[in-house]
Design a protein around this motif. Structure first.
Motif, short mmCIF file in Angstrom:
data_model
loop_
_atom_site.label_atom_id
_atom_site.label_comp_id
_atom_site.label_asym_id
_atom_site.label_seq_id
_atom_site.Cartn_x
_atom_site.Cartn_y
_atom_site.Cartn_z
N GLY A 31 0.83 -1.19 0.00
CA GLY A 31 0.00 0.00 0.00
C GLY A 31 0.87 1.25 0.00
N THR A 32 0.47 2.25 -0.81
CA THR A 32 1.25 3.48 -0.93
C THR A 32 0.38 4.70 -0.66
OG1 THR A 32 0.79 3.66 -3.31
CG2 THR A 32 2.75 2.42 -2.65
N ARG A 33 1.06 5.81 -0.36
CA ARG A 33 0.37 7.08 -0.15
C ARG A 33 1.14 8.16 -0.89
NH1 ARG A 33 1.40 10.59 3.45
NH2 ARG A 33 2.47 9.12 4.81
N LEU A 34 0.42 8.96 -1.70
CA LEU A 34 1.02 9.98 -2.53
C LEU A 34 1.39 11.20 -1.68
CD1 LEU A 34 1.66 10.20 -5.58
CD2 LEU A 34 -0.47 11.48 -5.83
N GLU A 35 2.55 11.73 -1.91
CA GLU A 35 3.01 12.91 -1.17
C GLU A 35 2.09 14.10 -1.46
OE1 GLU A 35 7.04 15.70 -0.90
OE2 GLU A 35 6.63 14.48 -2.67
N GLY A 36 1.73 14.83 -0.43
CA GLY A 36 0.92 16.03 -0.58
C GLY A 36 -0.56 15.74 -0.65
N SER A 37 -1.02 15.08 -1.71
CA SER A 37 -2.45 14.84 -1.90
C SER A 37 -2.99 13.71 -1.03
CB SER A 37 -2.74 14.52 -3.36
OG SER A 37 -2.15 13.29 -3.74
N GLU A 38 -2.09 12.88 -0.47
CA GLU A 38 -2.48 11.76 0.40
C GLU A 38 -3.28 10.69 -0.33
OE1 GLU A 38 -1.40 11.77 3.55
OE2 GLU A 38 -0.50 13.74 3.32
N GLU A 39 -3.26 10.66 -1.66
CA GLU A 39 -4.00 9.64 -2.41
C GLU A 39 -3.39 8.26 -2.13
OE1 GLU A 39 -6.68 9.89 -4.00
OE2 GLU A 39 -6.92 12.05 -4.38
N ILE A 40 -4.28 7.27 -1.92
CA ILE A 40 -3.86 5.92 -1.56
C ILE A 40 -3.91 5.02 -2.78
CG2 ILE A 40 -4.40 3.92 -0.12
CD1 ILE A 40 -5.58 5.85 1.91
N GLY A 41 -2.97 4.09 -2.86
CA GLY A 41 -2.94 3.13 -3.96
C GLY A 41 -2.22 1.87 -3.55
N PHE A 42 -2.02 0.99 -4.54
CA PHE A 42 -1.33 -0.28 -4.31
C PHE A 42 -0.26 -0.44 -5.38
CE2 PHE A 42 -5.48 -0.89 -2.38
CZ PHE A 42 -5.14 -1.41 -1.15
N ALA A 43 0.98 -0.61 -4.95
CA ALA A 43 2.11 -0.78 -5.86
C ALA A 43 2.40 -2.27 -6.04
CB ALA A 43 3.35 -0.06 -5.34
N THR A 44 2.64 -2.66 -7.29
CA THR A 44 2.94 -4.06 -7.63
C THR A 44 4.20 -4.10 -8.48
OG1 THR A 44 0.59 -4.58 -7.64
CG2 THR A 44 2.06 -6.17 -8.67
#
Length: 369
Positions: free
Chosen positions: A182-195
């Protein structure tokens, strides 16, 4: 024997009988009717074969030894040269300096993020779990390592522990196709999943398909429940391309990881999570931020020079005027030296110069950070 019609017929007959016996033997399997004759033949000819071999082997071995002696001598010389080169390479000053730099970067990252780590060295790569992207490190259960612990280095996320032995452990690297974090984008705090993709990039699926993301945006780990297998705040990588296709439920971006997975040496296994989420504090400074800090320093120097000139001018004016004005101008011209920030030289609060051997297995204390 002369080549007559009878001899040719006999040869054909013998070949036919041989093929027939072979076919019967193969089809019969373990219950072949030829097992009895085969055992009798082995009992009769076995001693003869052993006797002939006993007489011939010494001569054959002597001939082979003479023939191969030259090649063996050359091979031994080649191996000795290679060993000398390896010893020289491992003992070179450049190699030691590189490893010390990796240790310092690792300790700096662990201290800034308040991670308690156990230092380790990569001792083998690949093949530990089939065709997966894995490495083996020289710490294990005896060093407090357990499965599903985060592994990092001075640059960022390396992977997670998958298998643990008494003195070694296997780490699944973040670029493996079966790896997900699980990842979190700097600044915007958008969450995602890195593969992982099996190469030098990661695919990240952002949950918000309308997320405002651009090339150069950076990501850190979001963190897992109970901090296993991932602790929060570890740098992951930088966005290099964005899929702008519309209509998808998620937005896909490609991320270049900070870690060079083909150049791993010194790593750390997180055995104690941070007291609080470090958020984006571990991300490396941007190039423009470095340039701006250098420009600010230059402007400060110019201001200081101007201030000194002003002070001189005011002092000279004060000397030409009355005593009261003079003293007032001198007060204006006095400069106040700014207090030096004791943490400026070490923003991570973790300036240490450990010995290489101790640092490779050192366990940092997050309470110091």
């Amino acid at each position: 024997m002369r080549d007559t019609r009878e001899s040719r017929l006999l040869l054909i007959l013998l070949v036919s009988v041989a093929f027939a016996l072979i076919t019967v033997d193969m089809r019969s399997g373990e219950n072949s009717p030829l097992d009895g004759p085969r055992e009798v033949a082995a009992a009769v000819f076995g001693p003869v074969e052993e006797g002939v071999a006993a007489g011939v082997d010494p001569v054959a071995n002597a001939i082979a030894a003479v023939r191969d002696s030259g090649e063996r001598h050359d091979r031994i010389s080649q191996l000795e040269e290679e060993n000398a080169e390896l010893r020289q390479e491992l003992g070179s000053q450049e190699h030691r300096e590189s490893r010390m730099e990796q240790v310092e970067e690792l300790l700096g990252t662990a201290g800034a993020g308040q991670y308690g780590i156990v230092g380790a060295q990569v001792i083998a790569i690949g093949a530990a779990q089939g065709f997966s992207w894995t490495v083996t490190i020289d710490v294990g259960r005896d060093d407090g390592i357990t499965q599903d612990m985060t592994v990092l280095n001075g640059d960022g996320l390396v992977g997670r522990v998958t298998t643990v032995g008494p003195g070694t452990a296997t780490v699944l690297l973040a670029n493996d196709p079966s790896f997900t974090v699980g990842t979190r984008l700097e600044g915007s705090e958008e969450i995602g999943f890195a593969t992982g993709r099996g190469d030098n990039e990661l695919d990240v699926q952002l949950l918000n398909h309308q997320a405002d993301v651009h090339e150069g945006d950076r990501m850190v780990t979001f963190g897992s429940e109970d901090n296993e297998p991932f602790v929060p705040g570890v740098p992951v990588g930088e966005v290099v391309s964005v899929d702008r296709s519309a209509g998808d439920l998620t937005r896909t971006v490609q991320v270049r990881p900070y870690v060079a997975f083909t150049q791993l040496d010194i790593v750390g296994v997180v055995v104690e999570p941070p007291r609080s989420d470090p958020r984006d504090t571990l991300l490396p400074p941007r190039p423009e931020e470095t340039d701006e800090s250098g420009g600010s320093a230059g402007e400060g120097d110019e201001s200081g020079a101007g201030g000194e000139s002003g002070e001189d001018g005011e002092t000279r004016d004060g000397e030409a005027s009355t005593d009261g004005t003079d003293s007032g101008n001198e007060t204006e011209g006095d400069s106040v030296e700014p207090e030096e920030d004791p943490t400026a030289a070490d923003p991570a609060g973790y300036a240490r110069q450990p010995e290489e051997h101790a640092a490779a297995h050192a366990r940092t204390d997050p309470a110091r950070s």
